[in-house]
Design a protein around this motif. Sequence first.
Motif, PDB file in Angstrom:
ATOM      1  N   GLN A  51      67.657  42.697 -13.972  1.00 23.84           N
ATOM      2  CA  GLN A  51      66.920  44.094 -14.598  1.00 23.84           C
ATOM      3  C   GLN A  51      65.949  44.348 -15.491  1.00 23.84           C
ATOM      4  OE1 GLN A  51      67.470  46.602 -12.504  1.00 23.84           O
ATOM      5  NE2 GLN A  51      68.125  44.523 -10.627  1.00 23.84           N
ATOM      6  N   ILE A  52      65.361  44.783 -15.431  1.00 24.73           N
ATOM      7  CA  ILE A  52      64.263  45.328 -17.259  1.00 24.73           C
ATOM      8  C   ILE A  52      65.258  44.697 -18.434  1.00 24.73           C
ATOM      9  CG2 ILE A  52      65.481  47.495 -16.974  1.00 24.73           C
ATOM     10  CD1 ILE A  52      62.183  48.057 -18.348  1.00 24.73           C
ATOM     11  N   TRP A  53      64.956  44.586 -19.538  1.00 24.41           N
ATOM     12  CA  TRP A  53      65.367  44.149 -20.556  1.00 24.41           C
ATOM     13  C   TRP A  53      66.728  43.257 -20.749  1.00 24.41           C
ATOM     14  CZ3 TRP A  53      62.385  44.771 -24.151  1.00 24.41           C
ATOM     15  CH2 TRP A  53      61.149  45.687 -23.766  1.00 24.41           C
ATOM     16  N   GLN A  54      67.243  42.956 -19.013  1.00 24.68           N
ATOM     17  CA  GLN A  54      67.755  41.515 -19.370  1.00 24.68           C
ATOM     18  C   GLN A  54      67.670  40.091 -18.999  1.00 24.68           C
ATOM     19  OE1 GLN A  54      70.809  42.482 -16.134  1.00 24.68           O
ATOM     20  NE2 GLN A  54      71.514  44.686 -17.370  1.00 24.68           N
ATOM     21  N   GLY A  55      68.276  39.480 -19.835  1.00 23.58           N
ATOM     22  CA  GLY A  55      67.044  37.684 -19.551  1.00 23.58           C
ATOM     23  C   GLY A  55      65.978  38.189 -20.050  1.00 23.58           C
ATOM     24  N   PRO A  56      65.189  36.317 -20.250  1.00 24.89           N
ATOM     25  CA  PRO A  56      63.904  36.617 -20.478  1.00 24.89           C
ATOM     26  C   PRO A  56      62.919  37.163 -19.692  1.00 24.89           C
ATOM     27  CG  PRO A  56      65.378  34.737 -20.461  1.00 24.89           C
ATOM     28  CD  PRO A  56      65.930  35.103 -19.869  1.00 24.89           C
ATOM     29  N   ILE A  57      63.061  37.261 -18.148  1.00 24.67           N
ATOM     30  CA  ILE A  57      62.396  38.392 -16.934  1.00 24.67           C
ATOM     31  C   ILE A  57      62.182  39.524 -17.065  1.00 24.67           C
ATOM     32  CG2 ILE A  57      61.581  37.947 -15.035  1.00 24.67           C
ATOM     33  CD1 ILE A  57      61.607  35.355 -15.682  1.00 24.67           C
ATOM     34  N   GLY A  58      63.702  40.074 -17.572  1.00 24.18           N
ATOM     35  CA  GLY A  58      64.103  41.885 -17.719  1.00 24.18           C
ATOM     36  C   GLY A  58      62.979  41.523 -19.177  1.00 24.18           C
ATOM     37  N   GLN A  59      63.206  41.049 -20.513  1.00 22.43           N
ATOM     38  CA  GLN A  59      62.349  40.705 -21.683  1.00 22.43           C
ATOM     39  C   GLN A  59      60.815  41.083 -21.502  1.00 22.43           C
ATOM     40  OE1 GLN A  59      63.267  38.765 -25.211  1.00 22.43           O
ATOM     41  NE2 GLN A  59      65.063  39.146 -24.834  1.00 22.43           N
ATOM     42  N   VAL A  60      59.892  40.576 -20.035  1.00 20.29           N
ATOM     43  CA  VAL A  60      58.765  40.566 -19.407  1.00 20.29           C
ATOM     44  C   VAL A  60      58.276  42.180 -19.154  1.00 20.29           C
ATOM     45  CG1 VAL A  60      57.017  39.699 -18.314  1.00 20.29           C
ATOM     46  CG2 VAL A  60      58.301  37.959 -19.653  1.00 20.29           C
ATOM     47  N   LEU A  61      59.322  41.740 -18.583  1.00 22.23           N
ATOM     48  CA  LEU A  61      59.104  43.701 -17.393  1.00 22.23           C
ATOM     49  C   LEU A  61      59.247  44.423 -18.012  1.00 22.23           C
ATOM     50  CD1 LEU A  61      62.074  42.954 -14.844  1.00 22.23           C
ATOM     51  CD2 LEU A  61      59.191  42.458 -14.689  1.00 22.23           C
ATOM     52  N   GLY A  62      60.159  44.512 -19.333  1.00 21.01           N
ATOM     53  CA  GLY A  62      60.224  45.778 -20.328  1.00 21.01           C
ATOM     54  C   GLY A  62      59.402  45.981 -21.462  1.00 21.01           C
ATOM     55  N   SER A  63      59.087  45.001 -22.099  1.00 17.97           N
ATOM     56  CA  SER A  63      57.574  44.601 -23.128  1.00 17.97           C
ATOM     57  C   SER A  63      56.314  44.083 -22.270  1.00 17.97           C
ATOM     58  CB  SER A  63      57.760  43.983 -23.926  1.00 17.97           C
ATOM     59  OG  SER A  63      57.595  42.329 -23.115  1.00 17.97           O
ATOM     60  N   GLY A  64      56.332  44.045 -21.188  1.00 19.09           N
ATOM     61  CA  GLY A  64      54.788  43.492 -21.052  1.00 19.09           C
ATOM     62  C   GLY A  64      54.195  41.946 -21.577  1.00 19.09           C
ATOM     63  N   VAL A  65      55.339  41.547 -22.638  1.00 17.51           N
ATOM     64  CA  VAL A  65      54.852  40.467 -22.813  1.00 17.51           C
ATOM     65  C   VAL A  65      54.985  39.001 -22.164  1.00 17.51           C
ATOM     66  CG1 VAL A  65      54.388  39.623 -25.757  1.00 17.51           C
ATOM     67  CG2 VAL A  65      53.931  42.016 -25.471  1.00 17.51           C
ATOM     68  N   PRO A  66      54.627  38.412 -22.636  1.00 22.28           N
ATOM     69  CA  PRO A  66      54.844  36.754 -22.023  1.00 22.28           C
ATOM     70  C   PRO A  66      56.168  36.592 -22.950  1.00 22.28           C
ATOM     71  CG  PRO A  66      52.944  36.122 -22.096  1.00 22.28           C
ATOM     72  CD  PRO A  66      53.247  38.254 -23.124  1.00 22.28           C
ATOM     73  N   VAL A  67      57.003  35.680 -21.929  1.00 22.13           N
ATOM     74  CA  VAL A  67      57.853  35.268 -23.438  1.00 22.13           C
ATOM     75  C   VAL A  67      57.843  34.002 -23.330  1.00 22.13           C
ATOM     76  CG1 VAL A  67      60.411  34.879 -23.222  1.00 22.13           C
ATOM     77  CG2 VAL A  67      59.469  37.293 -22.948  1.00 22.13           C
ATOM     78  N   VAL A  68      58.243  32.861 -24.937  1.00 23.90           N
ATOM     79  CA  VAL A  68      58.664  31.606 -24.741  1.00 23.90           C
ATOM     80  C   VAL A  68      59.985  31.380 -25.437  1.00 23.90           C
ATOM     81  CG1 VAL A  68      58.279  29.260 -25.473  1.00 23.90           C
ATOM     82  CG2 VAL A  68      56.193  31.020 -24.721  1.00 23.90           C
ATOM     83  N   SER A  69      60.484  30.768 -24.492  1.00 22.47           N
ATOM     84  CA  SER A  69      61.998  30.939 -24.885  1.00 22.47           C
ATOM     85  C   SER A  69      62.451  30.018 -24.308  1.00 22.47           C
ATOM     86  CB  SER A  69      62.750  32.135 -23.418  1.00 22.47           C
ATOM     87  OG  SER A  69      64.713  32.314 -23.910  1.00 22.47           O
ATOM     88  N   SER A  70      63.860  29.290 -25.693  1.00 30.38           N
ATOM     89  CA  SER A  70      64.462  28.359 -25.063  1.00 30.38           C
ATOM     90  C   SER A  70      66.102  28.491 -25.978  1.00 30.38           C
ATOM     91  CB  SER A  70      64.187  27.444 -26.850  1.00 30.38           C
ATOM     92  OG  SER A  70      64.208  27.814 -27.490  1.00 30.38           O
ATOM     93  N   GLY A  71      67.102  27.329 -25.633  1.00 30.49           N
ATOM     94  CA  GLY A  71      69.046  27.928 -25.999  1.00 30.49           C
ATOM     95  C   GLY A  71      69.391  27.806 -24.461  1.00 30.49           C
ATOM     96  N   GLU A  72      70.276  29.023 -25.210  1.00 30.54           N
ATOM     97  CA  GLU A  72      71.076  29.752 -23.830  1.00 30.54           C
ATOM     98  C   GLU A  72      70.724  30.411 -23.244  1.00 30.54           C
ATOM     99  OE1 GLU A  72      74.863  30.605 -26.196  1.00 30.54           O
ATOM    100  OE2 GLU A  72      75.274  28.506 -26.744  1.00 30.54           O
TER     101      GLU A  72
END
Length: 310
Positions: free
Chosen positions: A261-282
């Motif tokens: 879902q939009i803004w939920q988790g890294p995939i959701g952040q990409v959906l909401g922002s339209g910007v790539p995510v580089v994520s690490s950790g929990e």
Amino acid sequence: MMDTANALSPRSFITVSEVWVPEGDRLVLAEGSYGALGAFEQTSMQTSFGYGEGLPGKAWAEARPVVFKGFDPVSFKRKEAAQEAGLTAAVALPVFAGDRLNAVLVVLCGEDETTTGAIEVWAERDGLLMLDDGYYGAAKHFEWVSQHTHFPKGQGLPGGVWAAQTPMLFRDLGSGYRFIRSESAGAAGLTTGLGLPVPVPGGQTYVATLLSARGTPIARRFEIWDAREARLGKDGGAVLIDGICEREGPLWSEDNPRRAQIWQGPIGQVLGSGVPVVSSGETIAAGYSTMVALPIHRGEEIAHVVAWYV
């Protein structure tokens, strides 16, 4: 931003991943994964790029994916820091929503006699996809074969992406009949291929391919998420439609599709922002050190998100 790699994991073909975003008339670092390369991370945090300046600025100004090999100080601002970190090549993928640049994803690699893989950029010329540029590490024969191969629409991984205008995953590159360069891919130890369209203003066709090898994989898990409304209905978000994982087996099924879902988790952040995510950790799946998630736009809307985990 510092990322702690899993010591038990194979060494990744990609050493550094970065997201550069527009801020005024410059590109600034939004986030990145640098592993143990703390000095290069500090240099990057203190660097910005104007229009046409450096690798990210060149991808922005020329509205195309760009490959740099053998850094020179004029075109690569961080050459000295990159050399000290053992980095030898970089690829920039611009993320456009229509005519607007949302970000530039940059990945950097180091090379030795055992580092094998491929990051390729294919461009349409006279009705065929030709290799525009690429980085192959030690896979020199596969590089030569690629330089002498072209794809009509619908053929092979680049041609399939071109025809469908969607990301695609190919498995068993060394034996798969759909992968035109299977013999040389098998000899190089390449196993998995991710192909993705790179939409840019002006309508020029570009396709990027990430080809992963056993010994130095680009990633240990790949995902393709579909965010098109025709598939999702009223729920929005995105659904996982394809994935490969070396240790978990199938990541989805028709009876139990995975959704974001939009803004939920890294995939959701990409959906909401339209910007790539580089994520690490929990925030990412257990057992991985880094996740990169990249939006693929159709016009101004996100059509797909591709993700890979190291």
